[in-house]
Write a protein that holds these residues in place. Structure first.
Motif, PDB file in Angstrom:
ATOM      1  N   ARG A 137     -10.008  17.054 -42.120  1.00 14.77           N
ATOM      2  CA  ARG A 137     -11.039  18.075 -41.913  1.00 14.77           C
ATOM      3  C   ARG A 137     -11.889  17.800 -40.667  1.00 14.77           C
ATOM      4  NH1 ARG A 137     -11.194  21.413 -46.277  1.00 14.77           N
ATOM      5  NH2 ARG A 137     -10.205  20.648 -48.198  1.00 14.77           N
ATOM      6  N   VAL A 138     -11.211  17.446 -39.588  1.00 16.17           N
ATOM      7  CA  VAL A 138     -11.897  17.326 -38.308  1.00 16.17           C
ATOM      8  C   VAL A 138     -11.327  18.373 -37.356  1.00 16.17           C
ATOM      9  CG1 VAL A 138     -12.373  14.869 -38.617  1.00 16.17           C
ATOM     10  CG2 VAL A 138     -10.298  15.575 -37.401  1.00 16.17           C
ATOM     11  N   THR A 139     -12.139  18.801 -36.426  1.00 10.60           N
ATOM     12  CA  THR A 139     -11.746  19.827 -35.462  1.00 10.60           C
ATOM     13  C   THR A 139     -11.014  19.181 -34.293  1.00 10.60           C
ATOM     14  OG1 THR A 139     -13.622  21.216 -36.048  1.00 10.60           O
ATOM     15  CG2 THR A 139     -12.603  21.623 -33.905  1.00 10.60           C
ATOM     16  N   LEU A 140      -9.886  19.772 -33.921  1.00 12.11           N
ATOM     17  CA  LEU A 140      -9.120  19.332 -32.753  1.00 12.11           C
ATOM     18  C   LEU A 140      -9.042  20.478 -31.759  1.00 12.11           C
ATOM     19  CD1 LEU A 140      -7.159  17.438 -31.190  1.00 12.11           C
ATOM     20  CD2 LEU A 140      -5.299  18.407 -32.574  1.00 12.11           C
ATOM     21  N   ALA A 141      -9.388  20.189 -30.501  1.00  8.25           N
ATOM     22  CA  ALA A 141      -9.247  21.168 -29.420  1.00  8.25           C
ATOM     23  C   ALA A 141      -8.464  20.547 -28.285  1.00  8.25           C
ATOM     24  CB  ALA A 141     -10.621  21.612 -28.920  1.00  8.25           C
ATOM     25  N   VAL A 142      -7.696  21.370 -27.572  1.00  5.97           N
ATOM     26  CA  VAL A 142      -6.902  20.923 -26.429  1.00  5.97           C
ATOM     27  C   VAL A 142      -7.442  21.616 -25.180  1.00  5.97           C
ATOM     28  CG1 VAL A 142      -4.587  20.691 -25.449  1.00  5.97           C
ATOM     29  CG2 VAL A 142      -4.904  20.620 -27.935  1.00  5.97           C
TER      30      VAL A 142
END
Length: 336
Positions: A114-119
């Motif tokens: 439940r962590v946010t990942l962005a590229v």
């Protein structure tokens, strides 16, 4: 306020820090880590960053909410997984990874913890690209037929022979990881479809060492629209993206890719299809795409919202890169 740490304080890592430091109500860098701390000490002092002794030390720091990765491509997936297991949100520079299975695993770990990942595909925050997308979605361009793009420059001349950016294992398919993946992401965004097949060719024509400098690809989307992409890293700086629809085209392009772009658009005249139309130039308010992408990440992290998701464009982009490499090696079209 998301408290972030930057991992990799080279040129691009510094660019990310300065894009938001003291300019955002949503994210602030408070720490950093680098393989060469002496080179980063003065920059860290200027921007009030504490230098950590290691990546692992950062993960154990309860005062950090997020990790921002500006590290070599091959390290991304393992670092993302470690950060997710430590409960840290992650922003990672493109590409997400070099292996699609590893990339999917990294995205799933973020989802499970439940962590946010962005590229870091900052082109999606360009007003001109957003307008091109709206023109496809609302029918002004008609049916998407074809996209052409190139992203070129003198990257092959910038780095010494021993630099990791001359390592073919770290930088496959020439300029794709540094440049071309941006255009693949823009094409995925505009087409609203994944790519179904790739044919590519790639050569090293200038140096007697390092990575390929001239790479060209043909794509077919699952919608049957087509695309061409070229990236040459032993020439002068330029980039261009042109989108052809059944009612007209739009074009973006310049020497610089980190400022706010203009957009040219041109339509078919249905009353007289033989009459040549002059393109119209659209301009947009100035923006910083790096500031916008980091704030977007910080807001999503604060709200507990996912960005990169299993099976999404970020993972598909890695699969496309793998297919390009296979096609250049095997000399045939590769299906995805």
């Amino acid at each position: 306020m998301i408290r972030a740490a930057i991992v990799g304080i080279g040129g691009w890592g510094r660019n990310l820090v300065t894009a938001v430091q003291g300019k955002s109500e949503h994210i602030r860098f408070v720490a950093g880590a680098t393989r060469t701390p002496e080179k980063a000490r003065e920059f860290s002092r200027q921007h009030d960053l504490s230098l950590a002794g290691s990546f692992e030390q950062m993960l154990a720091d309860r005062g950090l909410d997020a990790i921002v990765l500006a590290t070599p491509h091959s390290q991304h997936c393992a670092q993302i997984i470690a950060a997710a297991r430590a409960g840290k949100h992650v922003f990672v520079e493109k590409p997400l990874g070099l292996d699609a299975r590893d990339a999917e695993r990294a995205v799933r770990e973020c989802a499970e913890h439940r962590v946010t990942l962005a590229v870091g595909y900052n082109w999606r925050f360009q007003p001109a690209l957003n307008e091109a997308k709206r023109m496809l979605d609302d029918g002004r361009l008609g049916k998407l037929l074809h996209i052409e793009g190139n992203f070129c420059g003198p990257s092959a001349y910038r780095f010494a022979r021993e630099h990791w950016r001359h390592d073919p294992q770290e930088v496959p398919a020439g300029g794709m990881t540094g440049r071309g993946v941006h255009l693949v992401d823009a094409m995925l965004y505009l087409a609203g479809s994944h790519i179904g097949s790739v044919f590519a060719q790639s050569e090293r024509l200038v140096h007697d060492f390092g990575v390929d400098d001239t790479t060209a690809m043909l794509f077919r989307f699952r919608t049957n629209a087509t695309a061409y992409l070229g990236t040459v890293i032993a020439t002068a700086e330029t980039w261009r993206l042109q989108v052809f629809g059944s009612k007209g085209w739009v074009e973006l392009g310049d020497v610089e890719h980190l400022h706010t772009w203009d957009l040219k658009r041109c339509y078919v005249d249905p009353a007289d299809v033989t009459r040549k139309q002059r393109p119209e130039l659209l301009t947009f308010p100035k923006t910083s795409t790096e500031h916008a992408e980091l704030e977007h990440f910080a807001k999503a992290a604060a709200a507990g919202q996912p960005l990169a998701v299993p099976g999404g464009d970020e993972v598909h982009n890695v699969a496309v890169l793998e297919a390009i490499v296979r096609s250049t090696t095997e000399g045939r079209r590769i299906g995805l």
